[in-house]
Write a protein that holds these residues in place. Structure first.
Motif, PDB file in Angstrom:
ATOM      1  N   ARG A 112      46.185 -49.661 -55.052  1.00 29.82           N
ATOM      2  CA  ARG A 112      46.153 -50.877 -55.849  1.00 29.82           C
ATOM      3  C   ARG A 112      45.456 -50.884 -57.260  1.00 29.82           C
ATOM      4  O   ARG A 112      45.507 -51.559 -57.924  1.00 29.82           O
ATOM      5  N   ALA A 113      44.782 -49.559 -57.382  1.00 34.87           N
ATOM      6  CA  ALA A 113      43.924 -49.518 -58.337  1.00 34.87           C
ATOM      7  C   ALA A 113      44.122 -48.508 -59.621  1.00 34.87           C
ATOM      8  O   ALA A 113      44.509 -47.377 -58.944  1.00 34.87           O
ATOM      9  N   LEU A 114      44.529 -48.972 -60.667  1.00 29.75           N
ATOM     10  CA  LEU A 114      44.731 -47.921 -61.812  1.00 29.75           C
ATOM     11  C   LEU A 114      43.099 -47.221 -62.213  1.00 29.75           C
ATOM     12  O   LEU A 114      43.074 -45.948 -62.482  1.00 29.75           O
ATOM     13  N   SER A 115      42.241 -47.898 -62.050  1.00 23.84           N
ATOM     14  CA  SER A 115      40.850 -47.388 -62.133  1.00 23.84           C
ATOM     15  C   SER A 115      39.893 -48.558 -61.581  1.00 23.84           C
ATOM     16  O   SER A 115      40.122 -49.579 -61.285  1.00 23.84           O
ATOM     17  N   LEU A 116      38.580 -48.063 -61.650  1.00 20.38           N
ATOM     18  CA  LEU A 116      37.526 -48.971 -60.993  1.00 20.38           C
ATOM     19  C   LEU A 116      36.385 -49.066 -62.031  1.00 20.38           C
ATOM     20  O   LEU A 116      35.846 -47.935 -62.174  1.00 20.38           O
ATOM     21  N   CYS A 117      35.865 -50.145 -62.361  1.00 25.50           N
ATOM     22  CA  CYS A 117      34.924 -50.200 -63.062  1.00 25.50           C
ATOM     23  C   CYS A 117      33.633 -50.847 -62.277  1.00 25.50           C
ATOM     24  O   CYS A 117      34.109 -52.214 -62.120  1.00 25.50           O
ATOM     25  N   VAL A 118      32.677 -50.241 -61.954  1.00 26.08           N
ATOM     26  CA  VAL A 118      31.592 -50.655 -60.843  1.00 26.08           C
ATOM     27  C   VAL A 118      30.514 -50.938 -61.578  1.00 26.08           C
ATOM     28  O   VAL A 118      29.700 -50.107 -61.897  1.00 26.08           O
ATOM     29  N   GLN A 213      39.319 -40.873 -55.211  1.00 28.92           N
ATOM     30  CA  GLN A 213      39.776 -40.110 -56.290  1.00 28.92           C
ATOM     31  C   GLN A 213      40.210 -41.141 -57.442  1.00 28.92           C
ATOM     32  O   GLN A 213      40.800 -40.600 -58.521  1.00 28.92           O
ATOM     33  N   VAL A 214      40.256 -42.467 -57.306  1.00 26.97           N
ATOM     34  CA  VAL A 214      40.511 -43.307 -58.347  1.00 26.97           C
ATOM     35  C   VAL A 214      39.599 -43.336 -59.266  1.00 26.97           C
ATOM     36  O   VAL A 214      38.295 -43.112 -59.125  1.00 26.97           O
ATOM     37  N   PRO A 239      33.446 -38.140 -56.619  1.00 24.01           N
ATOM     38  CA  PRO A 239      34.046 -36.809 -57.021  1.00 24.01           C
ATOM     39  C   PRO A 239      34.524 -37.362 -58.516  1.00 24.01           C
ATOM     40  O   PRO A 239      34.838 -36.678 -59.466  1.00 24.01           O
ATOM     41  N   SER A 240      35.132 -38.660 -58.461  1.00 20.14           N
ATOM     42  CA  SER A 240      36.016 -39.350 -59.907  1.00 20.14           C
ATOM     43  C   SER A 240      35.018 -40.165 -60.658  1.00 20.14           C
ATOM     44  O   SER A 240      35.882 -40.709 -61.420  1.00 20.14           O
ATOM     45  N   TRP A 277      42.235 -37.866 -66.293  1.00 21.05           N
ATOM     46  CA  TRP A 277      40.613 -38.153 -65.797  1.00 21.05           C
ATOM     47  C   TRP A 277      40.292 -36.971 -65.048  1.00 21.05           C
ATOM     48  O   TRP A 277      40.915 -36.585 -64.049  1.00 21.05           O
ATOM     49  N   PRO A 278      39.195 -36.567 -65.325  1.00 21.89           N
ATOM     50  CA  PRO A 278      38.745 -35.258 -64.487  1.00 21.89           C
ATOM     51  C   PRO A 278      38.022 -35.546 -63.171  1.00 21.89           C
ATOM     52  O   PRO A 278      37.374 -36.677 -62.750  1.00 21.89           O
TER      53      PRO A 278
END
Length: 297
Positions: A112-118, A213-214, A239-240, A277-278
């Protein structure tokens, strides 16, 4: 405002602004959906911005039982808002309590996530501070229920990680304090006891973090001391993950340094959306400083 119905039938109020790739903003304990106004004004020019009030934060419903509040339920509530807004995948941007929820969403619902900003996630996470944090959560609930929201807000917003905000932006800080005074004492107390006190330590999530991996951004202020060591741990474990630190900034980074916060998060989301994104090269984690130890052997 629109209403999302949670998995346990609690009503959650949310708003959407703008069009484009969706961003879901998840607020901190001391904030609410209005805390993201400086982000919505900026990002809604190119993105669809979704903000909501967590359970316990009116006009969202305030369940009376502490058992209705948990870290897992906070994640399910984000999913409920996304479903109500007909959003399959989104950039999830969370601060503090919201940062924990964003991370747990990535661990449990990565699809459900394109990316995560924590951002600003780490309070009470360090193993040697778990007991202290649990005690402080219980003390917070006691003050909320015995003295009321206004008295608690005046005390809570004087915490050490709020001092940079107080000194750098007195007007913004005053607005932040006054907004917190309007929260529900019962909802805030239950959030302290059910979510804050009981959430698992980040240091207990090692295996799950290693599989994430997101695209993930760990973002902290350099004066937000309870979050710095946990932030470094998350950088090493995921790792992401990328790590960014905003200078001369405390816990309320999206308000204290809105321009820099928006710049960093905007660049991150664009990079994540590019498909390039690496993932970290394991060679960067080798147990050597310069690499010359192998040559000597």
């Amino acid at each position: 405002m629109a209403i999302a119905l949670s998995s346990d039938d609690v009503k959650l109020y949310y708003e959407t602004t703008g069009e484009g790739e969706p961003i879901v903003f998840v607020h901190e304990f001391a904030g609410n959906m209005r805390s993201w106004e400086l982000q919505v004004r900026h990002f809604s020019r190119r993105y669809r911005c979704i903000t909501f009030n967590a359970r316990g934060y009116p006009p969202s419903e305030v369940p009376e039982a502490v058992s209705a509040y948990s870290q897992a339920q906070a994640v399910r509530d984000i999913i409920a808002v996304m479903d109500a807004a007909h959003v399959e995948k989104a950039h999830i941007v969370g601060l503090s309590m919201g940062g924990f929820a964003a991370l747990h969403l990535g661990l449990n619902f990565p699809e459900r996530a394109l990316s995560l900003c924590v951002a600003g996630a780490g309070y009470g996470a360090e193993p040697d501070r778990r007991h202290q944090f649990r005690q402080e959560s219980e003390a917070s609930a006691d003050v909320l229920l015995s003295q009321g929201m206004e008295a608690f807000a005046l005390r809570y917003t004087q915490g050490p990680t709020r001092q940079p905000f107080k000194h750098s932006d007195p007007r913004g800080y005053e607005e932040f304090v006054n907004m917190m005074k309007t929260h529900s004492a019962l909802g805030s107390a239950n959030t302290q006891l059910g979510v804050q006190r009981e959430r698992p330590s980040l240091y207990e999530l090692g295996d799950a973090l290693a599989k994430l991996q997101v695209p993930t951004l760990i973002l902290n202020g350099d004066e937000d001391w309870p979050c710095l060591a946990p932030g470094l741990m998350l950088k090493r474990a995921i790792p992401s993950a990328a790590l960014s630190i905003i200078p001369n900034c405390g816990h309320t980074i999206n308000l204290e340094a809105a321009d820099e916060f928006n710049r960093v998060v905007g660049g991150f989301m664009a990079y994540a959306a590019s498909g390039r994104w690496p993932m970290r090269d394991p060679a960067t984690m080798a147990d050597t400083i310069t690499g010359m130890e192998q040559a000597r052997k």
